[in-house]
Design an enzyme around this catalytic site. Structure first.
Site, PDB file in Angstrom:
ATOM      1  N   ASP A   1     -24.433  51.817  43.453  1.00  0.00           N
ATOM      2  CA  ASP A   1     -24.315  52.634  44.665  1.00  0.00           C
ATOM      3  C   ASP A   1     -25.420  53.684  44.729  1.00  0.00           C
ATOM      4  OD1 ASP A   1     -21.980  51.188  44.899  1.00  0.00           O
ATOM      5  OD2 ASP A   1     -20.726  52.786  44.093  1.00  0.00           O
TER       6      ASP A   1
ATOM      7  N   HIS B   1     -23.268  60.884  49.135  1.00  0.00           N
ATOM      8  CA  HIS B   1     -23.844  62.109  48.575  1.00  0.00           C
ATOM      9  C   HIS B   1     -25.349  61.951  48.357  1.00  0.00           C
ATOM     10  CE1 HIS B   1     -19.714  63.234  48.006  1.00  0.00           C
ATOM     11  NE2 HIS B   1     -20.029  64.365  47.404  1.00  0.00           N
TER      12      HIS B   1
ATOM     13  N   HIS C   1     -18.988  56.835  41.621  1.00  0.00           N
ATOM     14  CA  HIS C   1     -19.650  55.645  42.140  1.00  0.00           C
ATOM     15  C   HIS C   1     -20.121  54.796  40.976  1.00  0.00           C
ATOM     16  CE1 HIS C   1     -20.073  56.102  46.538  1.00  0.00           C
ATOM     17  NE2 HIS C   1     -20.093  57.396  46.307  1.00  0.00           N
TER      18      HIS C   1
END
Length: 231
Positions: A226, A181, A222
């Site tokens: 990350d 994302h 996450h």
């Protein structure tokens, strides 16, 4: 009034036709890169699906972001996805604005060639990282006790290649380092930073990227690392 509207509509139609002609010629020259970029999105999806078979649920790792940000909960997990879709759709529509508005700094085909190239490089690195180290997923469906945390061994290669879209994408586990994302969000924001014309939108874009980062961690989709690596 009617005459004015008709004249402006005629100008708009001519602009759309002229832009379509120019973009068509560019697409003919660059269609291989566009198609390759979209094909790699599928390859990335297959890789993410594949690592789910390797995922082993376990206790959530100690994480600074989890300590600092309150957990949103499963019922509010949609918030980060909503923000991401807003970013994605806004950027997509903006790349086609030369068809309508006079302000022009780029061609749509060229911008998508560059965006897809950056996405391919970033996603290639992402595939290497999440196959190198599999962390226990912090998301709710990846935790011990969830039926979705582990996938049974596939019956064949075809089962992996199908991906099981969209459930396989939404409920994936193991593809953590680093956040997909954030790859998309940052590539879009950086692209507008370079080719966009409105300073306020650039500032808004960076603000949204920061908010998206916090929401991803708060949603426990996450680990903080990350998001940090993606930045």
């Amino acid at each position: 009034m009617t005459l004015y509207i008709g004249r402006e509509a005629s100008k708009l139609w001519k602009r759309i036709c002229a832009e379509t002609s120019a973009e068509s010629n560019l697409f003919i020259d660059n269609w291989k890169y566009i198609i390759a970029g979209f094909v790699f999105q599928y390859i990335h999806g297959v890789a993410a699906r594949g690592v789910h078979y390797l995922h082993r649920p376990g206790p959530t790792l100690q994480d600074l972001g989890f300590f600092l940000l309150p957990e949103l909960g499963q019922d509010k997990a949609y918030i980060s996805e909503t923000v991401f879709m807003f970013v994605f759709l806004s950027f997509f529509l903006w790349t086609f604005h030369p068809f309508v508005f006079k302000v022009k700094k780029f061609y749509t085909v060229q911008i998508w060639c560059r965006v897809l190239a950056y996405l391919v490089v970033s996603q290639t690195l992402r595939i290497f990282t999440f196959y190198s180290t599999q962390l226990p997923g912090p998301n709710y469906h990846c935790r011990p006790g969830s039926k979705l945390a582990r996938l049974p061994e596939p019956d064949g290669v075809l089962e992996v290649l199908v991906i099981n879209f969209p459930q396989g994408v939404i409920y994936g586990c193991g593809d953590l380092i680093f956040s997909s994302h954030m790859i998309f969000t940052l590539v879009f924001v950086l692209t507008y930073q370079k080719y966009g014309t409105r300073r306020c939108i650039k500032q808004f874009g960076w603000s949204i990227a920061i908010i998206q980062s916090l929401l991803i961690v708060a949603s426990r989709k996450h680990y903080t690392v990350d998001v940090v690596v993606a930045w």
